[in-house]
Design a protein around this motif. Structure first.
Motif, short mmCIF file in Angstrom:
data_model
loop_
_atom_site.label_atom_id
_atom_site.label_comp_id
_atom_site.label_asym_id
_atom_site.label_seq_id
_atom_site.Cartn_x
_atom_site.Cartn_y
_atom_site.Cartn_z
N LYS A 122 -35.10 -48.06 -36.28
CA LYS A 122 -33.80 -47.75 -35.68
C LYS A 122 -33.37 -48.86 -34.71
CE LYS A 122 -33.67 -42.75 -36.19
NZ LYS A 122 -33.63 -41.45 -35.51
N GLU A 123 -34.33 -49.38 -33.95
CA GLU A 123 -34.03 -50.49 -33.04
C GLU A 123 -33.67 -51.75 -33.83
OE1 GLU A 123 -36.07 -53.08 -29.43
OE2 GLU A 123 -36.94 -51.12 -29.95
N ALA A 124 -34.41 -52.02 -34.89
CA ALA A 124 -34.11 -53.18 -35.74
C ALA A 124 -32.72 -53.03 -36.35
CB ALA A 124 -35.17 -53.32 -36.84
N LYS A 125 -32.39 -51.83 -36.81
CA LYS A 125 -31.07 -51.58 -37.41
C LYS A 125 -29.97 -51.86 -36.39
CE LYS A 125 -28.27 -47.96 -39.56
NZ LYS A 125 -28.29 -46.61 -40.13
N GLU A 126 -30.17 -51.42 -35.17
CA GLU A 126 -29.16 -51.65 -34.12
C GLU A 126 -28.97 -53.15 -33.87
OE1 GLU A 126 -28.88 -50.84 -29.36
OE2 GLU A 126 -29.72 -49.23 -30.60
N LYS A 127 -30.06 -53.89 -33.78
CA LYS A 127 -29.97 -55.34 -33.56
C LYS A 127 -29.30 -56.04 -34.74
CE LYS A 127 -33.83 -55.87 -30.41
NZ LYS A 127 -35.11 -56.51 -30.12
N LEU A 128 -29.71 -55.68 -35.95
CA LEU A 128 -29.16 -56.33 -37.13
C LEU A 128 -27.69 -55.96 -37.36
CD1 LEU A 128 -32.27 -56.05 -39.42
CD2 LEU A 128 -31.27 -58.16 -38.52
N SER A 129 -27.30 -54.77 -36.96
CA SER A 129 -25.89 -54.36 -37.08
C SER A 129 -24.99 -55.26 -36.24
CB SER A 129 -25.72 -52.90 -36.67
OG SER A 129 -26.36 -52.06 -37.60
N LYS A 130 -25.51 -55.72 -35.12
CA LYS A 130 -24.74 -56.64 -34.26
C LYS A 130 -24.66 -58.03 -34.89
CE LYS A 130 -25.91 -54.12 -30.09
NZ LYS A 130 -26.79 -54.05 -28.92
N GLU A 131 -25.72 -58.45 -35.55
CA GLU A 131 -25.76 -59.76 -36.20
C GLU A 131 -24.92 -59.79 -37.48
OE1 GLU A 131 -27.17 -62.66 -35.33
OE2 GLU A 131 -28.22 -61.94 -33.56
N PHE A 132 -24.87 -58.64 -38.17
CA PHE A 132 -24.20 -58.54 -39.47
C PHE A 132 -23.25 -57.34 -39.47
CE2 PHE A 132 -28.43 -60.37 -40.05
CZ PHE A 132 -28.13 -61.57 -40.67
N PRO A 133 -22.14 -57.44 -38.73
CA PRO A 133 -21.24 -56.29 -38.59
C PRO A 133 -20.59 -55.84 -39.90
CG PRO A 133 -20.27 -58.26 -37.63
CD PRO A 133 -21.67 -58.60 -37.99
N ASN A 134 -20.52 -56.70 -40.89
CA ASN A 134 -19.88 -56.35 -42.16
C ASN A 134 -20.88 -55.97 -43.25
OD1 ASN A 134 -17.30 -56.87 -41.11
ND2 ASN A 134 -17.62 -59.06 -41.43
N VAL A 135 -22.14 -55.79 -42.85
CA VAL A 135 -23.20 -55.44 -43.79
C VAL A 135 -23.74 -54.07 -43.41
CG1 VAL A 135 -25.51 -56.07 -44.62
CG2 VAL A 135 -23.83 -57.86 -44.19
N GLN A 136 -23.88 -53.21 -44.39
CA GLN A 136 -24.48 -51.89 -44.15
C GLN A 136 -25.99 -52.07 -44.02
OE1 GLN A 136 -24.28 -49.13 -47.43
NE2 GLN A 136 -24.69 -47.37 -46.11
N ILE A 137 -26.53 -51.68 -42.88
CA ILE A 137 -27.97 -51.79 -42.64
C ILE A 137 -28.58 -50.42 -42.91
CG2 ILE A 137 -29.79 -52.45 -41.03
CD1 ILE A 137 -27.76 -54.72 -41.51
N ARG A 138 -29.56 -50.38 -43.81
CA ARG A 138 -30.25 -49.12 -44.14
C ARG A 138 -31.74 -49.32 -43.91
NH1 ARG A 138 -27.92 -47.35 -49.87
NH2 ARG A 138 -28.78 -45.33 -49.28
N ILE A 139 -32.40 -48.26 -43.50
CA ILE A 139 -33.81 -48.36 -43.14
C ILE A 139 -34.60 -47.24 -43.81
CG2 ILE A 139 -33.48 -49.61 -40.98
CD1 ILE A 139 -33.53 -46.92 -39.50
N GLY A 140 -35.88 -47.49 -44.03
CA GLY A 140 -36.73 -46.47 -44.64
C GLY A 140 -38.20 -46.77 -44.47
N ILE A 141 -39.00 -45.79 -44.85
CA ILE A 141 -40.45 -45.92 -44.77
C ILE A 141 -41.04 -45.58 -46.14
CG2 ILE A 141 -42.57 -45.10 -43.67
CD1 ILE A 141 -40.84 -44.26 -41.27
N ALA A 142 -41.93 -46.43 -46.61
CA ALA A 142 -42.67 -46.13 -47.83
C ALA A 142 -43.91 -45.34 -47.43
CB ALA A 142 -43.07 -47.41 -48.56
#
Length: 124
Positions: A89-109
């Motif tokens: 979730k923290e990584a998603k927040e940081k990456l959303s700021k870097e890539f505002p036009n890209v949908q960031i999705r996260i998951g666990i295998a």
């Protein structure tokens, strides 16, 4: 393969590039080297975003990850899953700021000796 199955079935993506980076989401919140997170972001900007014009970026962690010390570094499966969830979730927040036009999705295998019990869980 658990990752391929998860990407295709859970995330609904069939055309993708895979970048396997040990530690996955951990690298954006607790990188081993000061410049490592920025180096990954720069590579995503140049290759994935710049050359391939990505619309979404999927970050997957997995259970029993050596970057986190493996399964034995946690008191329970729940505490392991919670740590992965928090970091993603923290990584998603940081990456959303870097890539505002890209949908960031996260998951666990989730991993099991029985491949039918392994899978990917998207974190919303």
């Amino acid at each position: 393969d658990t990752y391929k199955k998860g990407i295709e079935e859970i995330f609904g993506v069939s055309d993708y590039d895979i970048w396997a980076v040990p530690g996955a989401g951990k690298n954006f919140v607790d990188p081993d080297g000061v410049d490592f997170a920025q180096s990954l972001i720069d590579k995503i900007k140049y290759v994935s975003s710049g050359l391939h014009d990505i619309k979404q970026l999927i970050i997957l962690n997995h259970q029993d990850c050596g970057g986190y010390g493996g399964r034995n570094a946690f008191q329970s499966i729940d505490s392991e899953m919670q740590k992965h969830t928090d970091d993603l979730k923290e990584a998603k927040e940081k990456l959303s700021k870097e890539f505002p036009n890209v949908q960031i999705r996260i998951g666990i295998a989730t991993l099991s000796e029985d491949e039918n019990e392994s899978g990917v869980v998207e974190i919303v």
